[in-house]
Scaffold this motif. Structure first.
Motif, short mmCIF file in Angstrom:
data_model
loop_
_atom_site.label_atom_id
_atom_site.label_comp_id
_atom_site.label_asym_id
_atom_site.label_seq_id
_atom_site.Cartn_x
_atom_site.Cartn_y
_atom_site.Cartn_z
N ARG A 121 0.85 -1.21 0.00
CA ARG A 121 0.00 0.00 0.00
C ARG A 121 0.88 1.27 0.00
O ARG A 121 1.09 1.87 -1.03
N ASP A 122 1.48 1.62 1.13
CA ASP A 122 2.34 2.82 1.13
C ASP A 122 3.55 2.58 0.21
O ASP A 122 3.97 3.47 -0.53
N GLU A 132 -4.03 10.91 10.46
CA GLU A 132 -2.99 11.33 9.52
C GLU A 132 -2.36 12.65 10.01
O GLU A 132 -3.06 13.52 10.53
N PRO A 147 0.60 8.32 13.17
CA PRO A 147 1.67 8.46 12.16
C PRO A 147 2.45 9.77 12.22
O PRO A 147 1.91 10.82 12.57
O1 KIV Z 1 1.63 8.47 6.20
C1 KIV Z 1 0.46 8.32 6.62
O2 KIV Z 1 -0.04 9.04 7.48
C2 KIV Z 1 -0.32 7.23 6.02
C3 KIV Z 1 -1.64 6.96 6.64
C4 KIV Z 1 -2.67 6.59 5.63
C5 KIV Z 1 -1.50 5.92 7.71
O3 KIV Z 1 0.15 6.55 5.15
#
Ligand code: KIV
Ligand code: ZN
Length: 501
Positions: A12-13, A140, A168
């Motif tokens: 995902r990321d 976030e 995060p």
């Molecule tokens: O960096 C971030 O804050 C994210 C969130 C979606 C968890 O990737």
């Protein structure tokens, strides 16, 4: 020893790394390897983002059994419904809802008041809870959010059913000791926090991704979000291999461990490199090519006397193939080959062992000793794309004017297909010949040749990035002949892109 959960977000990321695009098959392969690696949670994608993302999450949910499979959703009903639908076949599904909480994001991006943000988060966590039990809520840009406001919103979402609270450092802003205090403050001042798991998710904008994640652990986090090779948005995320090996190497200091089988780290890293096309720097911690090489005479002397003088980790523990006296060559049979695979931790089906053995035998026609690096490359190169086209042969001629002509023969559904083209060098001519067979506007967006081991008889690996319409993929081919390696990569690419005749 108490365990820190490893939440892998490579799919995902990590997929948000510029130019990385993983298709369904890539995601299945990586997810299988992550399961072998022993991660606790796999974040497989953001299903509302695209049909491809939805199918990727659905496929991972159907593939793995042990890890929790997680899907990302904004605090929007349609996102949550799509995430729940993609996860419907998962053994252990988790919906991950997120909402930005810093004044910067609330004011400029979301145009929401703090009260509206609390109400939306509470409502959407409760909505997600109507689909699955395991709910993660992320604030976030938490590290730039007023900490008392975070305690308030987290208290509300915990009451609404969140089971993991992620805090995060979205923009890689916080410092390790500061993050430890920040997490501890939230842990001590949020109602219900003792009943849920605290998670950290750090970005590497100031090169502190791993240090901050560990700072968060010191402050009480028991889930770390990370990616293989530190892939991710902008400068990337905390690297899984760094977090895991820090907790492993300094286990007594942290008094914590993980469920990760560290011997699978190197293989996982290589697979991710090959499928994303993003090569790690030679000096990249833990898995970089230079991590166990010693250049200075003083260091070499120390290493020869005792490896612990300049090495804090045993490369074997990370699964880095080291030449250990078992040498495979021309006369090695299938039995020795299989023992070699087992010795280096490869678990292949009989069919895959046969295929790898055939590749190995071809290699020994030209190479006296086959190294573990060669075998690793052969095995990792086994990408199970639909084999619409297969390579038969190629022939190249260069005339006295330096013009190169290449003929490529392929087979498709039992039919042999051949074409000849002239090009700017052999690879260009070969690719033009293949294009005239498939008659599709495939574009090369990146091309690189490298040697798998450092000797003159090394295997050549061609890494190619290809595009057809809006789809872009990474592919690779392996052979001692770099032209053939390039052709094999291209054929694998057109198969991955689903080209048919
Ligand atoms: O960096 C971030 O804050 C994210 C969130 C979606 C968890 O990737
Ligand atoms: Zn992130």
């Amino acid at each position: 020893m108490e365990k820190v959960k490893i939440f892998d977000t490579t799919l995902r990321d990590g997929e948000q790394t510029p130019r990385v695009n993983l298709n369904r098959e890539d995601k299945i392969m990586i997810a299988r390897q992550l399961e072998k690696l022993g991660v606790d949670i796999i974040e497989a994608g953001f299903p509302i983002a695209s049909e491809g993302d939805f199918l990727g999450v659905e496929a991972v949910a159907r593939t793995v059994e042990k890890p929790t499979v997680c899907a990302l959703a904004r605090c929007v009903k349609a996102d949550i419904e799509r995430a729940a639908e993609a996860l419907k076949d998962a053994k252990h599904p988790r919906i991950h809802v997120f909402l930005a909480t810093s004044d910067i994001h609330l004011t400029y991006k979301l145009k929401l008041s703090r009260e509206e943000a609390v109400a939306r988060a509470r409502e959407m966590v409760a909505y997600a809870k109507s689909f699955v039990d395991d709910i993660q809520f992320s604030a976030e840009d938490a590290s730039r959010t007023d900490k008392d406001f975070l305690c308030e919103i987290f208290g509300e979402v915990i009451r609404a059913g969140a089971t993991t609270i992620n805090i995060p450092d979205t923009v890689g802003f916080i410092q390790p000791a500061e993050y430890a205090d920040f997490i501890a403050y939230i842990r001590n001042n949020t109602e219900g926090m003792d009943k849920v798991t605290i998670s950290v998710h750090c970005h590497d904008d100031l090169g502190l991704g791993t240090a901050n994640a560990l700072g968060g652990v010191m402050g009480g986090a028991r889930q770390v979000e990370c990616t293989v090779n530190g892939l991710g948005e902008r400068a990337g995320n905390s690297a899984l291999e760094e977090v895991v090996m820090a907790l492993d190497t300094r286990g007594k200091y942290y008094n914590l461990g993980t469920n990760v089988k560290t011997r699978e780290i190197y293989r996982t890293s290589k697979l991710v490199t090959s499928l994303t096309g993003v090569e790690a720097a030679p000096t990249k911690s833990v898995i970089g090519m230079n991590c166990f090489l010693h250049e200075s005479g003083i260091h070499q002397d120390g290493i020869l006397k005792n490896r612990s003088t300049y090495e804090i980790m045993n490369p074997a523990k990370i699964g880095i193939p080291m030449n250990d006296g078992i040498v495979l060559g021309k006369h090695s049979g299938r039995h020795a080959f299989k023992a070699f695979l087992q010795h280096h931790g490869f678990e292949l089906s009989e069919k895959k062992t046969d295929k790898a053995f055939r590749e190995f035998k071809k290699l020994t026609d030209n190479k006296k000793y086959v190294t573990v690096e060669d075998i690793t490359a052969i095995v990792i190169d086994e990408v199970p794309a639909q084999d619409n086209f297969r390579f038969v042969s190629y022939q190249s001629r260069t005339d006295e004017n330096g013009e190169t002509e290449v003929t490529v023969k392929l087979v498709n559904d039992g039919r042999e297909l051949a074409a000849t083209a002239v090009g700017n060098g052999q690879v260009d001519a070969a690719y033009k010949a293949i294009n005239s067979i498939i008659n599709r506007p495939v574009e090369i967006t990146d091309y690189e040749i490298c040697a798998v081991s450092g000797k003159s008889d090394a295997l050549g690996e061609a890494k190619v990035r290809m595009k057809l319409g809006t789809r872009e993929i990474n592919t690779s081919g392996l052979d001692m002949d770099v032209i053939k390696a390039s052709i094999l990569a291209y054929i694998q690419g057109i198969n991955k892109l689903g080209v048919t005749f």
